[in-house]
Design a protein around this motif. Sequence first.
Motif, PDB file in Angstrom:
ATOM      1  N   VAL A 124       0.837  -1.209   0.000  1.00 45.50           N
ATOM      2  CA  VAL A 124       0.000   0.000   0.000  1.00 45.50           C
ATOM      3  C   VAL A 124       0.869   1.256   0.000  1.00 45.50           C
ATOM      4  CG1 VAL A 124      -1.964  -1.153   1.075  1.00 45.50           C
ATOM      5  CG2 VAL A 124      -0.247  -0.029   2.510  1.00 45.50           C
ATOM      6  N   HIS A 125       2.166   1.078  -0.096  1.00 45.27           N
ATOM      7  CA  HIS A 125       3.137   2.179  -0.138  1.00 45.27           C
ATOM      8  C   HIS A 125       4.358   1.669  -0.882  1.00 45.27           C
ATOM      9  CE1 HIS A 125       5.325  -0.105   2.895  1.00 45.27           C
ATOM     10  NE2 HIS A 125       4.170  -0.227   3.520  1.00 45.27           N
ATOM     11  N   ASP A 126       5.226   2.578  -1.319  1.00 47.03           N
ATOM     12  CA  ASP A 126       6.505   2.151  -1.873  1.00 47.03           C
ATOM     13  C   ASP A 126       7.337   1.560  -0.739  1.00 47.03           C
ATOM     14  OD1 ASP A 126       6.224   3.049  -4.589  1.00 47.03           O
ATOM     15  OD2 ASP A 126       6.539   5.097  -3.882  1.00 47.03           O
ATOM     16  N   GLU A 127       8.158   0.588  -1.049  1.00 51.66           N
ATOM     17  CA  GLU A 127       9.006  -0.006  -0.006  1.00 51.66           C
ATOM     18  C   GLU A 127      10.326  -0.459  -0.620  1.00 51.66           C
ATOM     19  OE1 GLU A 127       8.660  -3.708   3.110  1.00 51.66           O
ATOM     20  OE2 GLU A 127       6.952  -2.339   2.931  1.00 51.66           O
ATOM     21  N   MET A 128      11.412  -0.155   0.079  1.00 50.31           N
ATOM     22  CA  MET A 128      12.734  -0.618  -0.294  1.00 50.31           C
ATOM     23  C   MET A 128      13.211  -1.573   0.796  1.00 50.31           C
ATOM     24  SD  MET A 128      12.019   2.400  -1.729  1.00 50.31           S
ATOM     25  CE  MET A 128      12.108   3.467  -0.341  1.00 50.31           C
ATOM     26  N   GLN A 129      13.944  -2.606   0.410  1.00 51.94           N
ATOM     27  CA  GLN A 129      14.405  -3.589   1.377  1.00 51.94           C
ATOM     28  C   GLN A 129      15.866  -3.932   1.118  1.00 51.94           C
ATOM     29  OE1 GLN A 129      11.779  -6.987   1.747  1.00 51.94           O
ATOM     30  NE2 GLN A 129       9.988  -5.692   2.048  1.00 51.94           N
ATOM     31  N   TYR A 130      16.509  -4.454   2.172  1.00 56.59           N
ATOM     32  CA  TYR A 130      17.898  -4.904   2.105  1.00 56.59           C
ATOM     33  C   TYR A 130      17.986  -6.244   2.820  1.00 56.59           C
ATOM     34  CZ  TYR A 130      22.888  -5.271   2.956  1.00 56.59           C
ATOM     35  OH  TYR A 130      24.190  -5.723   3.014  1.00 56.59           O
ATOM     36  N   CYS A 131      18.502  -7.267   2.142  1.00 55.34           N
ATOM     37  CA  CYS A 131      18.654  -8.599   2.729  1.00 55.34           C
ATOM     38  C   CYS A 131      19.919  -8.660   3.573  1.00 55.34           C
ATOM     39  CB  CYS A 131      18.686  -9.650   1.630  1.00 55.34           C
ATOM     40  SG  CYS A 131      18.984 -11.323   2.237  1.00 55.34           S
ATOM     41  N   ILE A 132      19.749  -8.980   4.858  1.00 57.50           N
ATOM     42  CA  ILE A 132      20.876  -9.136   5.774  1.00 57.50           C
ATOM     43  C   ILE A 132      21.384 -10.578   5.748  1.00 57.50           C
ATOM     44  CG2 ILE A 132      21.572  -9.064   8.214  1.00 57.50           C
ATOM     45  CD1 ILE A 132      19.393  -6.863   8.577  1.00 57.50           C
ATOM     46  N   SER A 133      20.444 -11.546   5.823  1.00 57.17           N
ATOM     47  CA  SER A 133      20.821 -12.957   5.816  1.00 57.17           C
ATOM     48  C   SER A 133      19.641 -13.797   5.349  1.00 57.17           C
ATOM     49  CB  SER A 133      21.285 -13.404   7.209  1.00 57.17           C
ATOM     50  OG  SER A 133      20.251 -13.245   8.155  1.00 57.17           O
ATOM     51  N   GLY A 134      19.932 -15.041   4.990  1.00 59.22           N
ATOM     52  CA  GLY A 134      18.889 -15.925   4.483  1.00 59.22           C
ATOM     53  C   GLY A 134      18.686 -15.724   2.986  1.00 59.22           C
ATOM     54  N   GLU A 135      17.730 -16.496   2.448  1.00 57.77           N
ATOM     55  CA  GLU A 135      17.433 -16.422   1.020  1.00 57.77           C
ATOM     56  C   GLU A 135      15.939 -16.545   0.793  1.00 57.77           C
ATOM     57  OE1 GLU A 135      19.807 -18.857  -1.709  1.00 57.77           O
ATOM     58  OE2 GLU A 135      21.003 -19.452   0.038  1.00 57.77           O
ATOM     59  N   MET A 136      15.479 -15.893  -0.263  1.00 58.34           N
ATOM     60  CA  MET A 136      14.088 -16.065  -0.659  1.00 58.34           C
ATOM     61  C   MET A 136      13.967 -15.950  -2.171  1.00 58.34           C
ATOM     62  SD  MET A 136      11.745 -12.728   0.156  1.00 58.34           S
ATOM     63  CE  MET A 136      11.995 -11.196  -0.745  1.00 58.34           C
ATOM     64  N   GLU A 137      12.945 -16.604  -2.668  1.00 57.01           N
ATOM     65  CA  GLU A 137      12.533 -16.422  -4.053  1.00 57.01           C
ATOM     66  C   GLU A 137      11.291 -15.556  -4.008  1.00 57.01           C
ATOM     67  OE1 GLU A 137      12.000 -20.437  -5.384  1.00 57.01           O
ATOM     68  OE2 GLU A 137      14.155 -20.711  -5.702  1.00 57.01           O
ATOM     69  N   VAL A 138      11.202 -14.599  -4.913  1.00 60.87           N
ATOM     70  CA  VAL A 138      10.060 -13.701  -4.928  1.00 60.87           C
ATOM     71  C   VAL A 138       9.577 -13.528  -6.365  1.00 60.87           C
ATOM     72  CG1 VAL A 138      11.468 -11.595  -5.042  1.00 60.87           C
ATOM     73  CG2 VAL A 138       9.161 -11.469  -4.117  1.00 60.87           C
ATOM     74  N   GLU A 139       8.270 -13.515  -6.516  1.00 57.31           N
ATOM     75  CA  GLU A 139       7.648 -13.172  -7.795  1.00 57.31           C
ATOM     76  C   GLU A 139       6.799 -11.940  -7.544  1.00 57.31           C
ATOM     77  OE1 GLU A 139       4.772 -14.925 -11.323  1.00 57.31           O
ATOM     78  OE2 GLU A 139       5.599 -16.287  -9.836  1.00 57.31           O
ATOM     79  N   VAL A 140       7.044 -10.888  -8.320  1.00 54.95           N
ATOM     80  CA  VAL A 140       6.356  -9.607  -8.139  1.00 54.95           C
ATOM     81  C   VAL A 140       5.522  -9.322  -9.380  1.00 54.95           C
ATOM     82  CG1 VAL A 140       6.662  -7.140  -7.728  1.00 54.95           C
ATOM     83  CG2 VAL A 140       8.255  -8.776  -6.700  1.00 54.95           C
ATOM     84  N   SER A 141       4.246  -8.996  -9.154  1.00 51.59           N
ATOM     85  CA  SER A 141       3.339  -8.594 -10.228  1.00 51.59           C
ATOM     86  C   SER A 141       2.993  -7.132 -10.031  1.00 51.59           C
ATOM     87  CB  SER A 141       2.063  -9.436 -10.190  1.00 51.59           C
ATOM     88  OG  SER A 141       2.374 -10.803 -10.340  1.00 51.59           O
ATOM     89  N   LEU A 142       3.029  -6.380 -11.151  1.00 56.38           N
ATOM     90  CA  LEU A 142       2.865  -4.934 -11.064  1.00 56.38           C
ATOM     91  C   LEU A 142       1.496  -4.468 -11.552  1.00 56.38           C
ATOM     92  CD1 LEU A 142       6.396  -3.890 -12.339  1.00 56.38           C
ATOM     93  CD2 LEU A 142       5.591  -4.071  -9.978  1.00 56.38           C
ATOM     94  N   PRO A 143       0.970  -3.418 -10.886  1.00 58.22           N
ATOM     95  CA  PRO A 143      -0.297  -2.852 -11.322  1.00 58.22           C
ATOM     96  C   PRO A 143      -0.102  -2.114 -12.649  1.00 58.22           C
ATOM     97  CG  PRO A 143       0.632  -1.530  -9.539  1.00 58.22           C
ATOM     98  CD  PRO A 143       1.528  -2.724  -9.743  1.00 58.22           C
TER      99      PRO A 143
END
Length: 145
Positions: free
Chosen positions: A68-87
């Motif tokens: 519901v807002h813009d968001e920036m992130q930084y990975c410190i540790s661990g792993e993830m797979e992400v799929e992002v769909s845009l409006p």
Amino acid sequence: MPIGLAPTVRSKFEHHKIDEAALDGAPMFDLPFNPGVQIRGYSAINQPNCQIIIEDFMPGTEFDWTFVHDEMQYCISGEMEVEVSLPPLYMETTKAHITPGTVFSYPVGARKHVKVIGDAPFRHLCFCPPSPDYPFPTLEQLKGS
């Protein structure tokens, strides 16, 4: 104050050193709109211009979220797979494998599907401008101050 201008709450300077031990001991809580998905984290800084959250997603976790807002992130540790769909129609999608040291961003309205991989929590910093005032505890609350 000039006539006709509404006062604006201003942010102030603040700094924070991440307390990984406090985060490791933070209580788990349910991720809204995702029954059974548990996360932990704390709000490091919460000013009008931005809330900065240190957050863990647990190993094996899989969930969906819409921003519901813009968001920036930084990975410190661990792993993830992400799929992002845009409006606006969510037909444009991007997949990424996020590892430590990666900076990434989500625009307002983006939908994501997350899958945490590996045996460690996915620990990351979330920069949420302007502050959505998410109800994460503060470090002081975690330490009982």
